[in-house]
Design a protein around this motif. Structure first.
Motif, mmCIF file in Angstrom:
data_model
loop_
_atom_site.group_PDB
_atom_site.id
_atom_site.type_symbol
_atom_site.label_atom_id
_atom_site.label_comp_id
_atom_site.label_asym_id
_atom_site.label_seq_id
_atom_site.Cartn_x
_atom_site.Cartn_y
_atom_site.Cartn_z
ATOM 1 N N ASP A 143 0.824 -1.210 0.000
ATOM 2 C CA ASP A 143 0.000 0.000 0.000
ATOM 3 C C ASP A 143 0.857 1.259 0.000
ATOM 4 O OD1 ASP A 143 -2.576 1.473 0.281
ATOM 5 O OD2 ASP A 143 -1.720 2.027 2.226
ATOM 6 N N LEU A 144 2.097 1.152 0.474
ATOM 7 C CA LEU A 144 2.986 2.318 0.475
ATOM 8 C C LEU A 144 3.209 2.858 -0.932
ATOM 9 C CD1 LEU A 144 5.594 1.123 3.113
ATOM 10 C CD2 LEU A 144 4.198 3.202 3.285
ATOM 11 N N TRP A 166 1.316 6.005 -1.907
ATOM 12 C CA TRP A 166 1.513 7.252 -1.185
ATOM 13 C C TRP A 166 2.687 8.026 -1.757
ATOM 14 C CZ3 TRP A 166 -2.212 8.839 2.135
ATOM 15 C CH2 TRP A 166 -3.197 7.885 2.419
ATOM 16 N N ILE A 171 4.729 10.463 3.403
ATOM 17 C CA ILE A 171 4.644 9.232 4.178
ATOM 18 C C ILE A 171 5.954 8.452 4.097
ATOM 19 C CG2 ILE A 171 3.432 7.027 4.427
ATOM 20 C CD1 ILE A 171 1.796 9.568 5.212
ATOM 21 N N THR A 180 3.309 10.131 10.864
ATOM 22 C CA THR A 180 1.978 9.527 10.949
ATOM 23 C C THR A 180 1.535 9.260 12.384
ATOM 24 O OG1 THR A 180 2.853 7.259 10.860
ATOM 25 C CG2 THR A 180 2.369 8.344 8.753
ATOM 26 N N TYR A 239 -3.503 9.082 5.753
ATOM 27 C CA TYR A 239 -2.864 7.773 5.862
ATOM 28 C C TYR A 239 -3.537 6.986 6.992
ATOM 29 C CZ TYR A 239 0.916 4.345 5.801
ATOM 30 O OH TYR A 239 1.649 3.186 5.695
ATOM 31 N N THR A 241 -2.629 7.385 10.668
ATOM 32 C CA THR A 241 -2.972 8.647 11.315
ATOM 33 C C THR A 241 -4.351 8.561 11.965
ATOM 34 O OG1 THR A 241 -1.586 9.874 9.768
ATOM 35 C CG2 THR A 241 -3.261 11.133 10.940
#
Length: 203
Positions: A86-87, A90, A94, A124, A185, A188
């Motif tokens: 999933d990174l 971003w 992040i 985050t 994110y 967060t």
């Protein structure tokens, strides 16, 4: 007055001055001076809250180590290290914490998990944070170069309680993102749920 920590715990194979020299090469002048201010703020908070000063110095200096790296460096690190896919959805905001911690580990040979987590979570937050993680999270937000409207209250709350500082910063960060229709994110939101509701009455 600057506090200079003499590194003695072998948490990385560099002296403080050698680390500072590496950061001066890796960062713009403005960013470099920011990390110096974060380090000094982290040391001050570490003295107040009984946290290891050497770890506070290293984490404060290294928190933005990867901030100005090109996107392709982060993308390669995510894939090669098998980090959360999933990174890839971003960006630097992040990546420079979460992925940057892996770069600090591999490139600066820092293996202390508390230091690495402080770097990972300095943007985050996290539902559970050690005192060192809380200190770096707050030091980045309240260092003397910051001048946004909420920083005065953030400094006051942090001087009173790390927990209140973390809750306040998290509340303000989430509000900032939502008001501007920016993506939030997932960590967060988890940080908000873990820190803000139970401290709301004191913020």
């Amino acid at each position: 007055m600057m506090t200079t920590i003499n590194y003695q715990q072998h948490l990385l194979p560099l002296s403080r001055q050698q680390l500072v020299d590496k950061l001066a090469e890796a960062l713009t002048e403005d960013r470099f001076h920011h990390v110096l201010r974060v380090e000094q703020t982290a040391i001050k908070l570490a003295k107040q809250y009984g946290v290891d000063l050497e770890k506070a110095s290293i984490a404060g200096l290294c928190h933005d180590y990867a901030k100005q790296r090109p996107d392709e460096d982060f993308l390669r690190e995510i894939k090669e290290d098998g980090l959360d896919p999933d990174l890839l959805n971003w960006n630097n905001a992040i990546w420079h914490g979460i992925v940057g911690a892996e770069m600090v580990k591999h490139e600066l040979d820092v293996w202390d998990e508390d230091i690495l987590n402080a770097i990972r979570h300095h943007t985050t937050g996290a539902p559970v944070m050690s005192p060192l993680e809380q200190i770096i999270y707050m030091a980045d937000y309240i260092e003397p170069g910051r001048s946004f409207a909420e920083v005065v209250k953030a400094r006051e709350l942090t001087a009173k309680s790390l927990t209140l500082g973390v809750a306040y910063q998290t509340e303000q960060t989430l509000a900032y993102l939502v008001e501007r229709d920016l993506p939030v994110y997932p960590a967060t939101i988890l940080t908000y749920n873990a820190w803000v509701p139970q401290n709301k009455g004191e913020l």
